[in-house]
Design a protein around this motif. Structure first.
Motif, PDB file in Angstrom:
ATOM      1  N   ARG A   1      16.447  16.436  -3.148  1.00  0.00           N
ATOM      2  CA  ARG A   1      15.342  17.075  -2.486  1.00  0.00           C
ATOM      3  C   ARG A   1      14.161  16.420  -2.826  1.00  0.00           C
ATOM      4  NH1 ARG A   1      19.003  21.041  -2.201  1.00  0.00           N
ATOM      5  NH2 ARG A   1      18.621  22.787  -0.728  1.00  0.00           N
ATOM      6  N   LEU A   2      13.820  15.880  -4.155  1.00  0.00           N
ATOM      7  CA  LEU A   2      12.576  15.127  -4.299  1.00  0.00           C
ATOM      8  C   LEU A   2      12.660  13.838  -3.731  1.00  0.00           C
ATOM      9  CD1 LEU A   2      10.209  15.356  -6.186  1.00  0.00           C
ATOM     10  CD2 LEU A   2      11.508  14.241  -8.172  1.00  0.00           C
ATOM     11  N   GLY A   3      13.679  13.082  -3.472  1.00  0.00           N
ATOM     12  CA  GLY A   3      13.921  11.945  -2.900  1.00  0.00           C
ATOM     13  C   GLY A   3      13.450  12.170  -1.630  1.00  0.00           C
ATOM     14  N   GLU A   4      13.525  13.117  -1.017  1.00  0.00           N
ATOM     15  CA  GLU A   4      13.514  13.638   0.542  1.00  0.00           C
ATOM     16  C   GLU A   4      12.019  13.904   0.829  1.00  0.00           C
ATOM     17  OE1 GLU A   4      16.303  16.573   1.245  1.00  0.00           O
ATOM     18  OE2 GLU A   4      17.770  15.510   1.830  1.00  0.00           O
ATOM     19  N   VAL A   5      11.224  14.324  -0.263  1.00  0.00           N
ATOM     20  CA  VAL A   5       9.890  14.487  -0.177  1.00  0.00           C
ATOM     21  C   VAL A   5       9.156  13.021  -0.473  1.00  0.00           C
ATOM     22  CG1 VAL A   5       7.836  15.601  -1.273  1.00  0.00           C
ATOM     23  CG2 VAL A   5       9.908  16.737  -0.884  1.00  0.00           C
ATOM     24  N   ILE A   6       9.553  12.293  -1.714  1.00  0.00           N
ATOM     25  CA  ILE A   6       9.023  11.022  -1.656  1.00  0.00           C
ATOM     26  C   ILE A   6       9.154   9.928  -0.714  1.00  0.00           C
ATOM     27  CG2 ILE A   6       8.830   9.122  -3.574  1.00  0.00           C
ATOM     28  CD1 ILE A   6       9.567  11.401  -5.687  1.00  0.00           C
ATOM     29  N   GLY A   7      10.379  10.011  -0.215  1.00  0.00           N
ATOM     30  CA  GLY A   7      10.624   8.784   0.932  1.00  0.00           C
ATOM     31  C   GLY A   7       9.976   8.674   1.696  1.00  0.00           C
ATOM     32  N   PRO A   8       9.513   9.739   2.591  1.00  0.00           N
ATOM     33  CA  PRO A   8       8.787   9.749   3.825  1.00  0.00           C
ATOM     34  C   PRO A   8       7.334   9.307   3.329  1.00  0.00           C
ATOM     35  CG  PRO A   8      10.211  11.549   3.920  1.00  0.00           C
ATOM     36  CD  PRO A   8      10.233  11.151   2.709  1.00  0.00           C
ATOM     37  N   LEU A   9       6.944   9.536   2.149  1.00  0.00           N
ATOM     38  CA  LEU A   9       5.463   9.272   2.025  1.00  0.00           C
ATOM     39  C   LEU A   9       5.424   7.674   1.549  1.00  0.00           C
ATOM     40  CD1 LEU A   9       4.649  12.117  -0.477  1.00  0.00           C
ATOM     41  CD2 LEU A   9       4.244  11.926   1.965  1.00  0.00           C
ATOM     42  N   LEU A  10       6.579   7.096   0.752  1.00  0.00           N
ATOM     43  CA  LEU A  10       6.593   5.640   0.676  1.00  0.00           C
ATOM     44  C   LEU A  10       6.814   5.121   1.992  1.00  0.00           C
ATOM     45  CD1 LEU A  10       8.812   5.672  -2.577  1.00  0.00           C
ATOM     46  CD2 LEU A  10       6.314   5.027  -2.306  1.00  0.00           C
ATOM     47  N   GLY A  11       7.487   5.462   2.853  1.00  0.00           N
ATOM     48  CA  GLY A  11       7.821   5.043   4.075  1.00  0.00           C
ATOM     49  C   GLY A  11       6.618   4.821   4.976  1.00  0.00           C
ATOM     50  N   ALA A  12       5.934   5.865   4.970  1.00  0.00           N
ATOM     51  CA  ALA A  12       4.286   5.822   5.725  1.00  0.00           C
ATOM     52  C   ALA A  12       3.566   5.004   5.077  1.00  0.00           C
ATOM     53  CB  ALA A  12       3.820   7.206   5.511  1.00  0.00           C
ATOM     54  N   LEU A  13       3.609   4.594   3.478  1.00  0.00           N
ATOM     55  CA  LEU A  13       2.717   3.669   3.023  1.00  0.00           C
ATOM     56  C   LEU A  13       3.009   2.145   3.452  1.00  0.00           C
ATOM     57  CD1 LEU A  13       0.411   2.957   1.166  1.00  0.00           C
ATOM     58  CD2 LEU A  13       2.398   3.096  -0.904  1.00  0.00           C
ATOM     59  N   VAL A  14       4.545   2.169   3.321  1.00  0.00           N
ATOM     60  CA  VAL A  14       5.058   0.653   3.798  1.00  0.00           C
ATOM     61  C   VAL A  14       4.695   0.432   5.376  1.00  0.00           C
ATOM     62  CG1 VAL A  14       7.170  -0.595   4.344  1.00  0.00           C
ATOM     63  CG2 VAL A  14       6.830   0.829   1.945  1.00  0.00           C
ATOM     64  N   MET A  15       4.708   1.314   6.218  1.00  0.00           N
ATOM     65  CA  MET A  15       4.562   1.104   7.535  1.00  0.00           C
ATOM     66  C   MET A  15       3.097   0.968   7.925  1.00  0.00           C
ATOM     67  SD  MET A  15       7.240   3.556   9.673  1.00  0.00           S
ATOM     68  CE  MET A  15       6.894   5.002   8.611  1.00  0.00           C
ATOM     69  N   THR A  16       2.303   1.480   7.086  1.00  0.00           N
ATOM     70  CA  THR A  16       0.723   1.426   7.216  1.00  0.00           C
ATOM     71  C   THR A  16       0.455  -0.259   6.792  1.00  0.00           C
ATOM     72  OG1 THR A  16       0.428   3.751   6.913  1.00  0.00           O
ATOM     73  CG2 THR A  16      -1.489   2.199   6.565  1.00  0.00           C
ATOM     74  N   LEU A  17       0.925  -0.338   5.730  1.00  0.00           N
ATOM     75  CA  LEU A  17       0.752  -1.823   5.348  1.00  0.00           C
ATOM     76  C   LEU A  17       1.224  -3.195   6.235  1.00  0.00           C
ATOM     77  CD1 LEU A  17       0.820  -1.171   1.433  1.00  0.00           C
ATOM     78  CD2 LEU A  17      -1.152  -1.228   2.946  1.00  0.00           C
ATOM     79  N   GLY A  18       2.384  -2.734   6.775  1.00  0.00           N
ATOM     80  CA  GLY A  18       3.244  -3.540   7.359  1.00  0.00           C
ATOM     81  C   GLY A  18       3.564  -3.232   8.873  1.00  0.00           C
ATOM     82  N   SER A  19       5.029  -3.221   8.977  1.00  0.00           N
ATOM     83  CA  SER A  19       5.249  -2.701  10.355  1.00  0.00           C
ATOM     84  C   SER A  19       6.479  -1.845  10.125  1.00  0.00           C
ATOM     85  CB  SER A  19       5.920  -4.061  11.038  1.00  0.00           C
ATOM     86  OG  SER A  19       7.238  -4.440  10.283  1.00  0.00           O
ATOM     87  N   ASP A  20       7.198  -1.093  11.247  1.00  0.00           N
ATOM     88  CA  ASP A  20       8.141  -0.183  11.022  1.00  0.00           C
ATOM     89  C   ASP A  20       9.371  -0.703  10.239  1.00  0.00           C
ATOM     90  OD1 ASP A  20       6.508   1.289  12.477  1.00  0.00           O
ATOM     91  OD2 ASP A  20       7.473   1.677  14.144  1.00  0.00           O
ATOM     92  N   THR A  21       9.700  -2.045  10.612  1.00  0.00           N
ATOM     93  CA  THR A  21      10.881  -2.470   9.992  1.00  0.00           C
ATOM     94  C   THR A  21      10.746  -2.623   8.580  1.00  0.00           C
ATOM     95  OG1 THR A  21      10.185  -4.894  10.661  1.00  0.00           O
ATOM     96  CG2 THR A  21      11.910  -3.650  12.028  1.00  0.00           C
ATOM     97  N   GLY A  22       9.507  -2.605   7.987  1.00  0.00           N
ATOM     98  CA  GLY A  22       9.443  -2.785   6.480  1.00  0.00           C
ATOM     99  C   GLY A  22      10.191  -1.491   5.788  1.00  0.00           C
ATOM    100  N   VAL A  23      10.395  -0.730   6.388  1.00  0.00           N
ATOM    101  CA  VAL A  23      11.284   0.495   5.625  1.00  0.00           C
ATOM    102  C   VAL A  23      12.789  -0.096   5.241  1.00  0.00           C
ATOM    103  CG1 VAL A  23      10.169   2.407   6.502  1.00  0.00           C
ATOM    104  CG2 VAL A  23      12.013   1.308   7.779  1.00  0.00           C
TER     105      VAL A  23
END
Length: 441
Positions: free
Chosen positions: A171-193
């Motif tokens: 569950r903790l991973g399911e909370v952290i993951g989307p936040l990290l994904g949003a950060l990566v996509m903000t800094l790069g592109s969608d495929t950065g995930v």
């Protein structure tokens, strides 16, 4: 190397020798930390899958249907995954699928990035489908392998706490993951995930290779090709008894699994029908996720001290009541303004989250409880296949109801099933699962 405290099943002296905190800490580098890393990467990628599918030229209905790959593998995958783990051993199976996961994500990033930002073609779509299939299969191996390992490594008196911690880490991973994904996509592109998932999977695989003892869940002895060992009468009786026990428990816990699958579909759709935008709906999910994480440790302690029914029954009943209340408020408060719409979505969602948080790890704990010690991986594969049918059927039920009735009716049906499941568990669990270590001693 940190070796988890492996205690013989039913060893009270062993369970007295080490505190529960020491045992859980000893399992952190081999189980809990790799699980957190894996599910953080997976949770970062999952919300992006439909969007990437659209960018690659899939139709909207095709993009929605792609997620059923995970439902199909949860139903069809556990038995082959169990055979693979039994044949090569848990450590080798986890490491090999982890390497495969890393390589597939790196390939996906290199192949799909030009398609997403250019002219997508069949090559990009086939690569995308292959990645999803590899992810789904690898996740089945990883989850089953660690579940079987925990069933051996955890003392029976604290099994529920260990399995609940496992569910809480997911569950903790399911909370952290989307936040990290949003950060990566903000800094790069969608495929950065894909790179993010490759990095988290690589880190988790390295930790498993270093810290997971190779002797746990040993490989099965190799037999000549084509040779079949006759099944003894005693083994057949054992298999029938185990299947009967699994079916009794599974009938009650399956509605909880269906509710977990349906919640990410029903709650947003009802929120949209109430006039709420995605920001409000996301906030509701975030508040509920925080509540669920806070309940992880208390739920495991309750199960070990007072038995599985002390948690499983309230889990099913609270989720059932929450879904029914969601359907009622979603119908009666529609069109009454934003404030009442938020109340109509938040209050039932908190009730559902309370029940779901209490049930963190309950499905995996019950799987260990109803599986014999010998050849446990094979029996756990049966258990996961049985529950995988519920995961597969849940979205089909919602779709069928939504075709002919409002989505609120799908929520009410889900809640009704949970209430029936809770009543069944109250009658069944005390007879087939541990009654609680404190009272037993």
């Amino acid at each position: 190397m940190t070796t988890p405290a492996r205690l013989p099943p039913g060893s009270p002296s062993g369970s007295r020798a080490q505190s529960s905190k020491q045992v859980l800490w000893s399992l952190a580098p081999s189980v809990y930390a790799p699980t957190l890393l894996e599910f953080s990467g997976l949770a970062a990628l999952m919300p992006v899958i439909p969007l990437l599918a659209l960018d690659l030229g899939f139709a909207a209905w095709q993009a929605a249907a792609l997620t059923t790959i995970f439902g199909l593998t949860s139903f069809l995958g556990p038995i082959p995954a169990g055979r693979f783990i039994s044949r090569v051993g848990a450590r080798r199976a986890l490491v090999s699928t982890g390497v495969l996961l890393v390589l597939s994500n790196l390939v996906a990033f290199m192949v799909l990035t030009p398609g997403v930002h250019g002219n997508p073609g069949p090559r990009h779509q086939v690569t995308f489908l292959g990645l999803l299939l590899v992810m789904a299969i690898s996740t089945q191996v990883w989850q089953l392998g660690r579940q079987a390992y925990l069933g051996t490594a955890l003392p029976p008196a604290m099994r529920a706490r260990g399995m609940t911690m496992f569910g809480g880490v997911i569950r903790l991973g399911e909370v952290i993951g989307p936040l990290l994904g949003a950060l990566v996509m903000t800094l790069g592109s969608d495929t950065g995930v894909f790179i993010l998932f490759a990095v988290t999977a690589a880190a988790g695989t390295v930790m498993i290779a270093i810290f997971l003892p190779p002797g746990e869940v040993r490989p099965s002895p190799k037999r000549p090709r084509g040779e079949r060992i006759p099944r003894s009468t005693a083994r057949s009786r054992l298999d029938r008894a185990v299947l009967s026990r699994m079916a009794m428990v599974g009938l009650g816990i399956a509605p909880v699994m269906m509710a977990r699958v349906n919640r990410p579909v029903i709650v947003p759709l009802l929120g949209a029908s109430l006039g709420l935008d995605s920001v409000w709906i996301s906030l509701v999910f975030g508040v509920c996720a925080a509540l669920e994480i806070l309940l992880v440790i208390p739920a495991g302690t309750l199960m070990d001290r007072y038995g599985r029914a002390a948690v499983a029954v309230p889990c099913a009943l609270l989720m059932g009541a929450g879904f029914i209340l969601l359907a009622v408020l979603g119908t009666t408060l529609a069109g009454q303004g934003t404030t009442l719409a938020v109340v109509a979505l938040l209050v039932p969602s908190l009730l559902i989250g309370l029940g779901n948080g209490m049930g963190a790890g309950i499905v995996m704990t019950l799987g260990i409880d109803v599986s014999p010690v010998h050849d446990r991986t094979r029996y756990l594969a049966w258990w996961n296949t049985m529950l995988g049918s519920g995961r597969l059927a849940a979205p089909l039920v919602v779709t069928a109801i939504a075709l002919v009735a409002p989505i609120a009716l799908a929520g009410a049906a889900t809640g009704g099933l949970c209430l029936v499941g809770g009543a069944w568990l109250a009658r069944t669990l005390p007879r087939v699962t541990p009654s609680g270590s404190t009272r037993r001693r």
